[in-house]
Design a protein around this motif. Structure first.
Motif, PDB file in Angstrom:
ATOM      1  N   PHE A  74     120.214 -73.460 -49.835  1.00 21.26           N
ATOM      2  CA  PHE A  74     121.065 -74.646 -49.954  1.00 21.26           C
ATOM      3  C   PHE A  74     122.224 -74.609 -48.955  1.00 21.26           C
ATOM      4  N   GLU A  75     121.937 -74.069 -47.782  1.00 24.81           N
ATOM      5  CA  GLU A  75     122.949 -73.973 -46.729  1.00 24.81           C
ATOM      6  C   GLU A  75     122.431 -74.572 -45.423  1.00 24.81           C
ATOM      7  N   GLY A  76     123.332 -75.182 -44.648  1.00 19.97           N
ATOM      8  CA  GLY A  76     122.981 -75.697 -43.338  1.00 19.97           C
ATOM      9  C   GLY A  76     121.968 -76.831 -43.403  1.00 19.97           C
ATOM     10  N   TRP A  77     121.264 -76.992 -42.301  1.00 26.23           N
ATOM     11  CA  TRP A  77     120.228 -78.025 -42.195  1.00 26.23           C
ATOM     12  C   TRP A  77     118.868 -77.376 -41.978  1.00 26.23           C
ATOM     13  N   ALA A 103     122.219 -86.865 -47.259  1.00 22.25           N
ATOM     14  CA  ALA A 103     121.583 -85.710 -47.897  1.00 22.25           C
ATOM     15  C   ALA A 103     120.260 -85.364 -47.219  1.00 22.25           C
ATOM     16  N   VAL A 104     119.581 -86.392 -46.747  1.00 21.97           N
ATOM     17  CA  VAL A 104     118.285 -86.197 -46.099  1.00 21.97           C
ATOM     18  C   VAL A 104     118.110 -87.327 -45.106  1.00 21.97           C
ATOM     19  N   MET A 105     117.365 -87.060 -44.030  1.00 21.20           N
ATOM     20  CA  MET A 105     117.130 -88.078 -43.007  1.00 21.20           C
ATOM     21  C   MET A 105     115.634 -88.154 -42.727  1.00 21.20           C
ATOM     22  N   VAL A 106     115.124 -89.389 -42.682  1.00 22.27           N
ATOM     23  CA  VAL A 106     113.687 -89.616 -42.544  1.00 22.27           C
ATOM     24  C   VAL A 106     113.443 -90.847 -41.682  1.00 22.27           C
ATOM     25  N   VAL A 107     112.196 -91.011 -41.243  1.00 19.44           N
ATOM     26  CA  VAL A 107     111.763 -92.280 -40.666  1.00 19.44           C
ATOM     27  C   VAL A 107     111.374 -93.176 -41.837  1.00 19.44           C
ATOM     28  N   LYS A 108     112.024 -94.313 -41.942  1.00 19.69           N
ATOM     29  CA  LYS A 108     111.824 -95.193 -43.100  1.00 19.69           C
ATOM     30  C   LYS A 108     110.678 -96.172 -42.826  1.00 19.69           C
ATOM     31  N   HIS A 109     109.438 -95.656 -42.932  1.00 16.61           N
ATOM     32  CA  HIS A 109     108.255 -96.477 -42.698  1.00 16.61           C
ATOM     33  C   HIS A 109     108.177 -97.617 -43.714  1.00 16.61           C
ATOM     34  N   VAL A 135     108.335 -86.112 -42.513  1.00 13.48           N
ATOM     35  CA  VAL A 135     109.343 -85.493 -41.656  1.00 13.48           C
ATOM     36  C   VAL A 135     110.678 -85.674 -42.368  1.00 13.48           C
ATOM     37  N   MET A 136     111.308 -84.578 -42.751  1.00 14.88           N
ATOM     38  CA  MET A 136     112.585 -84.666 -43.463  1.00 14.88           C
ATOM     39  C   MET A 136     113.591 -83.687 -42.866  1.00 14.88           C
ATOM     40  N   LEU A 137     114.735 -84.210 -42.477  1.00 14.93           N
ATOM     41  CA  LEU A 137     115.870 -83.371 -42.105  1.00 14.93           C
ATOM     42  C   LEU A 137     116.729 -83.229 -43.351  1.00 14.93           C
ATOM     43  N   PHE A 138     116.742 -82.034 -43.916  1.00 13.90           N
ATOM     44  CA  PHE A 138     117.491 -81.783 -45.145  1.00 13.90           C
ATOM     45  C   PHE A 138     118.895 -81.278 -44.842  1.00 13.90           C
ATOM     46  N   ASN A 139     119.912 -81.925 -45.397  1.00 10.76           N
ATOM     47  CA  ASN A 139     121.278 -81.401 -45.436  1.00 10.76           C
ATOM     48  C   ASN A 139     121.326 -80.581 -46.728  1.00 10.76           C
ATOM     49  N   ASN A 140     120.981 -79.316 -46.622  1.00 11.72           N
ATOM     50  CA  ASN A 140     120.577 -78.527 -47.787  1.00 11.72           C
ATOM     51  C   ASN A 140     121.597 -78.497 -48.927  1.00 11.72           C
ATOM     52  N   ALA A 141     122.869 -78.429 -48.614  1.00 11.25           N
ATOM     53  CA  ALA A 141     123.890 -78.349 -49.657  1.00 11.25           C
ATOM     54  C   ALA A 141     123.932 -79.613 -50.507  1.00 11.25           C
ATOM     55  N   ARG A 142     123.466 -80.725 -49.956  1.00  8.01           N
ATOM     56  CA  ARG A 142     123.461 -81.991 -50.687  1.00  8.01           C
ATOM     57  C   ARG A 142     122.149 -82.210 -51.438  1.00  8.01           C
ATOM     58  N   CYS A 143     121.273 -81.208 -51.415  1.00 11.79           N
ATOM     59  CA  CYS A 143     119.952 -81.338 -52.051  1.00 11.79           C
ATOM     60  C   CYS A 143     119.777 -80.308 -53.169  1.00 11.79           C
TER      61      CYS A 143
END
Length: 230
Positions: A74-77, A103-109, A135-143
């Motif tokens: 739950f740290e970093g990305w 918290a997370v970044m995705v392509v919103k198909h 494809v998910m970029l997780f901002n881990n501390a927010r997840c």
């Protein structure tokens, strides 16, 4: 000061082992920053991931992907990617798109799949936010909601539709080029990461799909060895 390293988790499926290695090769070839890659392999997670296989799962990592924030402390990305992809651009470009307010970044198909079945006869399920989680970029501390207990017991839609977040406002948008759906979207020479969502070129019936020639060329480079005297 710690070096900035792109931490990448890639889904691993025993039915398409080569996919993981070719995707990893394509990431390595284009990267201009250090990359740390981890395969998400079910046999590595037996003490953590205990949910039974669902008949609607098309891959072994359908649900285990949501353990990425936990596996990252739950740290970093961290970045998650399906294995049936080919990176065509520098992952540093994608890494630079991180937004600390999300918290997370995705392509919103926003699409309806064109086919009813995909690789190995799997049913092509249709649901809101389909392929957002590939494809998910997780901002881990927010997840932090994605504990092993939650991932093991939540429904598929709770996970894949991001119902573990307080609101959709916490989902950031990535450009479509970072999860370009082969056969669903027209060929785009500028696509940065292509996703063979129906089935990868390593399955005979998809060997002539868009970008397949690039995938096979990457596989050949992955197998390269310089022999003595060469």
């Amino acid at each position: 000061m710690a070096a900035d390293i792109a931490r990448v988790f890639i889904g691993f499926d025993t039915k398409e082992v080569v996919a993981y290695h070719v995707l990893a090769q394509s990431i390595i070839e284009h990267a201009t920053m250090p990359v740390e890659m981890s395969p998400i392999v079910l046999s590595h997670l037996e003490a953590t991931f205990t949910r039974e296989r669902n008949a609607l799962q098309s891959t072994e990592f359908s649900f285990s992907r949501f353990l990425v924030p936990y596996l990252s402390g739950f740290e970093g990305w961290s970045l998650f990617m399906d294995c049936d992809m080919l990176m065509r651009a520098d992952i540093a470009e994608l890494w630079a798109l991180r937004d600390e307010s999300k918290a997370v970044m995705v392509v919103k198909h926003d699409y309806q799949p064109k086919v009813e079945t995909k690789f190995l006869g799997q049913v092509q399920t249709k649901y809101e936010k389909k392929n957002w989680s590939s494809v998910m970029l997780f901002n881990n501390a927010r997840c932090r909601a994605l504990t092993p207990e939650f991932v093991n017991t939540a429904t598929g839609l709770q996970l894949h539709q991001f119902k573990w977040l307080e609101s959709d406002d916490q989902i950031g948008a990535l450009p479509a080029a970072w999860n370009w759906l082969v056969n669903e979207y027209d060929h785009d020479p500028a696509a940065k990461n292509v996703h063979f969502t129906d089935g990868g070129p390593y399955f005979t019936e998809y060997k002539d799909d868009d970008y397949a020639d690039e995938w096979f060329a990457t596989r050949e480079r992955m197998l390269h060895v310089t022999q003595r005297g060469a």
